[in-house]
Design a protein around this motif. Structure first.
Motif, short mmCIF file in Angstrom:
data_model
loop_
_atom_site.label_atom_id
_atom_site.label_comp_id
_atom_site.label_asym_id
_atom_site.label_seq_id
_atom_site.Cartn_x
_atom_site.Cartn_y
_atom_site.Cartn_z
N ILE A 96 0.84 -1.20 0.00
CA ILE A 96 0.00 0.00 0.00
C ILE A 96 0.87 1.24 0.00
O ILE A 96 2.06 1.19 0.33
CB ILE A 96 -0.92 0.03 1.24
N THR A 97 0.30 2.40 -0.36
CA THR A 97 1.05 3.65 -0.39
C THR A 97 0.25 4.78 0.25
O THR A 97 -0.98 4.69 0.41
CB THR A 97 1.40 4.07 -1.83
N ALA A 156 -6.79 -3.05 5.25
CA ALA A 156 -5.88 -1.93 5.04
C ALA A 156 -6.49 -0.69 5.69
O ALA A 156 -7.66 -0.37 5.47
CB ALA A 156 -5.65 -1.68 3.55
N GLY A 157 -5.70 0.01 6.51
CA GLY A 157 -6.19 1.19 7.20
C GLY A 157 -5.35 2.41 6.91
O GLY A 157 -4.19 2.29 6.50
N GLY A 158 -5.93 3.59 7.14
CA GLY A 158 -5.17 4.79 6.85
C GLY A 158 -5.78 6.07 7.36
O GLY A 158 -6.28 6.14 8.49
N PHE A 159 -5.76 7.07 6.50
CA PHE A 159 -6.08 8.45 6.86
C PHE A 159 -7.50 8.61 7.40
O PHE A 159 -8.46 8.13 6.81
CB PHE A 159 -5.89 9.34 5.64
N LEU A 185 -3.08 5.27 2.72
CA LEU A 185 -3.08 4.01 3.46
C LEU A 185 -1.74 3.87 4.19
O LEU A 185 -0.68 4.10 3.62
CB LEU A 185 -3.28 2.84 2.50
N TYR A 186 -1.81 3.48 5.47
CA TYR A 186 -0.61 3.39 6.30
C TYR A 186 -0.37 2.00 6.89
O TYR A 186 0.73 1.74 7.38
CB TYR A 186 -0.71 4.38 7.46
N SER A 187 -1.37 1.15 6.88
CA SER A 187 -1.23 -0.14 7.57
C SER A 187 -1.99 -1.23 6.83
O SER A 187 -3.00 -0.96 6.17
CB SER A 187 -1.73 -0.03 9.01
#
Length: 204
Positions: free
Chosen positions: A4-5, A43-46, A30-32
């Motif tokens: 992910i980016t 996928a998790g993120g902002f 996306l950070y995780s």
């Protein structure tokens, strides 16, 4: 394998010479990412963005902007026991049906990484060299060093053999009681750590 980016791109590798871009991109950074199986990846993120891969498609389970903080790190013991760590000490848990915020973690520091050896022995790390612990009932602050460096990632092989990485080339071994530096200070920022075994570990 999934990557992910921060631009929201999702890349998938299934063998061969190249990665495949999944379209469309996620509606936010996306950070995780963590998965229990090929048809169960999160996928998790902002801003609380949370996506789920079912094996055929990504679906949005929580929208970007639904929370005032980000999902920075994720790890699970099973498909129905997944943890996500966030800014300001927030921690969320997935029980196989829904995501919900866990008990207060004991810190307001940003948390970046999470790993555990059992359902009642989970560790999360973050800014100010913060370490918090889940005992199966509640989270509590284990240690921190305000004004110090920060942890970005954690990975382990047992309750007494874990590795932490972070700012200033930080690489430390943690036995559940004591953190021991294993690399001299430097200027590199290490975001993650993983290993195939106790004698084969990588930090990036």
């Amino acid at each position: 394998v999934w990557a992910i980016t921060i631009g929201g791109q999702l890349r998938h590798y299934t063998g061969g010479a190249s990665w495949t871009a999944y379209a469309p991109d996620a509606p936010g950074a996306l950070y995780s990412i963590w998965g229990s199986a090929a048809n169960d990846v999160w996928a998790g993120g902002f801003g609380g963005l949370m996506l789920h891969w079912t094996g055929t498609t990504w679906t949005q389970r929580m929208a970007a902007g639904s929370l005032p903080y980000d999902f920075n790190g994720m790890w699970g013991l099973a498909a129905n026991d997944i943890w996500a760590v966030c800014d300001a000490g927030h921690i969320w848990h997935y029980n196989g049906t829904t995501w919900s915020e866990a008990t207060p973690s004991g810190t307001t520091s940003t948390l970046n990484g999470v790993w555990g050896s059992a359902a009642n022995n989970v560790w999360a790390v973050g800014a100010n060299e913060t370490i918090v612990h889940w005992d199966g009932t509640a989270w509590s602050l284990f240690s921190d060093s305000p004004g110090g460096g920060g942890f970005r990632g954690i990975y382990g092989f047992s309750a007494t053999n874990m590795w932490l990485v972070g700012s200033n080339s930080l690489i430390a071994q943690f036995d559940g009681v004591t953190t021991t530096a294993r690399h001299p200070p430097g200027w590199h920022l290490l975001y993650g750590v993983w290993g195939s075994g106790p004698t084969d570990i990588w930090g990036v």
